[in-house]
Design a protein around this motif. Structure first.
Motif, PDB file in Angstrom:
ATOM      1  N   GLN A  77     -57.654  -1.445 -25.738  1.00 37.16           N
ATOM      2  CA  GLN A  77     -57.025  -1.576 -24.430  1.00 37.16           C
ATOM      3  C   GLN A  77     -58.051  -1.694 -23.317  1.00 37.16           C
TER       4      GLN A  77
ATOM      5  N   TYR B  63     -60.767 -13.878 -23.044  1.00 36.80           N
ATOM      6  CA  TYR B  63     -60.460 -15.285 -22.824  1.00 36.80           C
ATOM      7  C   TYR B  63     -59.452 -15.429 -21.696  1.00 36.80           C
ATOM      8  N   SER B  64     -58.463 -14.552 -21.689  1.00 40.27           N
ATOM      9  CA  SER B  64     -57.457 -14.605 -20.634  1.00 40.27           C
ATOM     10  C   SER B  64     -57.158 -13.199 -20.131  1.00 40.27           C
TER      11      SER B  64
ATOM     12  N   HIS C 186     -54.124 -11.389 -17.780  1.00 43.14           N
ATOM     13  CA  HIS C 186     -52.835 -11.507 -17.098  1.00 43.14           C
ATOM     14  C   HIS C 186     -52.683 -10.318 -16.153  1.00 43.14           C
TER      15      HIS C 186
ATOM     16  N   ASN D 271     -58.191 -16.263 -29.608  1.00 47.41           N
ATOM     17  CA  ASN D 271     -57.301 -16.502 -30.747  1.00 47.41           C
ATOM     18  C   ASN D 271     -56.129 -15.523 -30.792  1.00 47.41           C
ATOM     19  N   ASP D 272     -55.873 -14.843 -29.700  1.00 47.41           N
ATOM     20  CA  ASP D 272     -54.821 -13.837 -29.674  1.00 47.41           C
ATOM     21  C   ASP D 272     -53.476 -14.431 -29.310  1.00 47.41           C
ATOM     22  N   TYR D 273     -52.441 -13.927 -29.973  1.00 45.86           N
ATOM     23  CA  TYR D 273     -51.070 -14.267 -29.606  1.00 45.86           C
ATOM     24  C   TYR D 273     -50.444 -13.180 -28.749  1.00 45.86           C
ATOM     25  N   LYS D 274     -51.163 -12.068 -28.542  1.00 46.98           N
ATOM     26  CA  LYS D 274     -50.585 -10.900 -27.922  1.00 46.98           C
ATOM     27  C   LYS D 274     -51.563 -10.284 -26.940  1.00 46.98           C
ATOM     28  N   LEU D 275     -51.013  -9.529 -25.976  1.00 45.09           N
ATOM     29  CA  LEU D 275     -51.823  -8.889 -24.952  1.00 45.09           C
ATOM     30  C   LEU D 275     -51.984  -7.392 -25.217  1.00 45.09           C
ATOM     31  N   SER D 276     -53.148  -6.873 -24.822  1.00 43.71           N
ATOM     32  CA  SER D 276     -53.362  -5.428 -24.739  1.00 43.71           C
ATOM     33  C   SER D 276     -53.353  -5.070 -23.267  1.00 43.71           C
ATOM     34  N   PHE D 277     -52.573  -4.037 -22.908  1.00 43.11           N
ATOM     35  CA  PHE D 277     -52.407  -3.686 -21.507  1.00 43.11           C
ATOM     36  C   PHE D 277     -53.213  -2.449 -21.127  1.00 43.11           C
ATOM     37  N   GLY D 278     -53.698  -2.448 -19.878  1.00 43.16           N
ATOM     38  CA  GLY D 278     -54.311  -1.261 -19.327  1.00 43.16           C
ATOM     39  C   GLY D 278     -53.260  -0.218 -18.983  1.00 43.16           C
TER      40      GLY D 278
ATOM     41  N   TYR E  59     -42.661 -16.909 -29.203  1.00 41.76           N
ATOM     42  CA  TYR E  59     -43.381 -15.642 -29.292  1.00 41.76           C
ATOM     43  C   TYR E  59     -42.546 -14.524 -28.680  1.00 41.76           C
TER      44      TYR E  59
ATOM     45  N   TYR F  59     -42.101  -9.995 -28.520  1.00 41.21           N
ATOM     46  CA  TYR F  59     -42.881  -8.762 -28.628  1.00 41.21           C
ATOM     47  C   TYR F  59     -42.000  -7.548 -28.331  1.00 41.21           C
TER      48      TYR F  59
ATOM     49  N   TYR G 236     -42.790  -3.653 -26.942  1.00 36.44           N
ATOM     50  CA  TYR G 236     -43.738  -2.679 -26.425  1.00 36.44           C
ATOM     51  C   TYR G 236     -42.980  -1.389 -26.119  1.00 36.44           C
TER      52      TYR G 236
ATOM     53  N   LEU H 223     -48.489  -0.115 -21.625  1.00 38.27           N
ATOM     54  CA  LEU H 223     -47.604  -0.635 -22.665  1.00 38.27           C
ATOM     55  C   LEU H 223     -48.349  -0.706 -23.995  1.00 38.27           C
TER      56      LEU H 223
ATOM     57  N   TYR I 117     -51.669 -18.750 -27.784  1.00 36.10           N
ATOM     58  CA  TYR I 117     -52.935 -18.168 -27.339  1.00 36.10           C
ATOM     59  C   TYR I 117     -52.898 -17.669 -25.897  1.00 36.10           C
ATOM     60  N   LEU I 118     -51.729 -17.529 -25.346  1.00 32.80           N
ATOM     61  CA  LEU I 118     -51.577 -16.882 -24.039  1.00 32.80           C
ATOM     62  C   LEU I 118     -52.389 -17.552 -22.938  1.00 32.80           C
TER      63      LEU I 118
ATOM     64  N   TYR J 254     -45.778 -13.426 -19.996  1.00 30.87           N
ATOM     65  CA  TYR J 254     -44.630 -12.829 -20.662  1.00 30.87           C
ATOM     66  C   TYR J 254     -43.435 -12.783 -19.697  1.00 30.87           C
TER      67      TYR J 254
END
Lengths: 110, 115
Positions: free
Chosen positions: A2, A29-30, A32, A94-101, B31, B33, B35, B43, B98-99, B104
């Motif tokens: 995270q 890479y990104s 949000h 190469n991620d399909y998902k986000l990790s949030f702070g 996609y 998800y 959380y 999250l 790849y976002l 979202y």
């Protein structure tokens, strides 16, 4: 892993500025940014990409520092409507998902 | 468009009970998800799916199961509910790979209490 956000909370008067930082130990890479009002769902604000330009949304803008693996969100001339919790979400190329702070709670007072 | 719809909005479960949290999106997003958000926290990803028939674990999958039989629906199943599963659950969807260019869209959340 995270990302780490700072500060945890900030209190502003209308018209003041604030900066929220989001750092990652992993190559980014990104990035949000989302805002969540109390009792509501998070709402998407903007995306920043590695090598991309600084973005803006009304008087809220953000930048991406590749060397520091960090993004900063700038709240300029804050309004009452800016109150809420701001989350950054990060992903690799190469991620399909986000990790949030953990979020930064912003309170803007009249 | 309705976007992402979650039901129920609130639920109280007793320890050991099971339930399914429903999530439906009408944006034809591949996609999806799940959380969970604990008080004052960020999250945490439970499960995600990159298309119908394909699911994978996130950071905190224990005690949960998912399925994705259609593009629209992504239900989350809680088996043998425990107090540690008391949380707010958000379903989200995204159209982009790849976002890189797509954020979202979140549902309004399900507030679950296990007593």
């Amino acid at each position: 892993q995270q990302p780490v956000q700072s500060p945890q909370a900030v209190i502003l008067r209308e018209g003041e500025d604030a900066v929220i930082n989001c750092s990652s130990s992993k190559a980014l890479y990104s990035v949000h940014w989302y805002r969540q009002k109390h009792g509501e769902a998070p709402v998407f604000l903007m995306i920043l990409l590695k090598g991309g330009e600084q973005k803006g949304h009304d008087k809220i803008s953000a930048s991406f520092n590749e060397k520091k693996q960090q993004s900063s969100l700038y709240l300029t001339a804050s309004q009452l409507s800016y109150s809420g919790t701001y989350f950054c979400g990060t992903g690799g190329s190469n991620d399909y998902k986000l990790s949030f702070g953990a979020g930064t709670t912003v309170t803007v007072r009249a | 468009n309705a976007g992402v719809t979650q039901t129920p909005k609130f639920r109280i479960l007793k320890i050991g009970q099971s339930m399914t949290l429903q999530c439906t999106q009408d944006m034809n997003h591949n996609y999806m998800y799940w959380y969970r958000q604990d008080p004052g926290m960020g999250l945490k990803l439970i499960y995600y799916s990159v298309g119908a028939g394909i699911t994978d674990k996130g950071e905190v999958p224990n005690g949960y199961n998912v399925s994705r039989s259609t593009t629209e629906d992504f239900p989350l199943r809680l088996e043998l509910a425990a107090p540690s599963q008391t949380s707010v659950y958000f379903c989200a969807s995204s159209s982009g790979q790849y976002l890189a260019n797509y954020g979202y869209t979140f549902g309004s959340g399900t507030r679950l209490t296990v007593v």
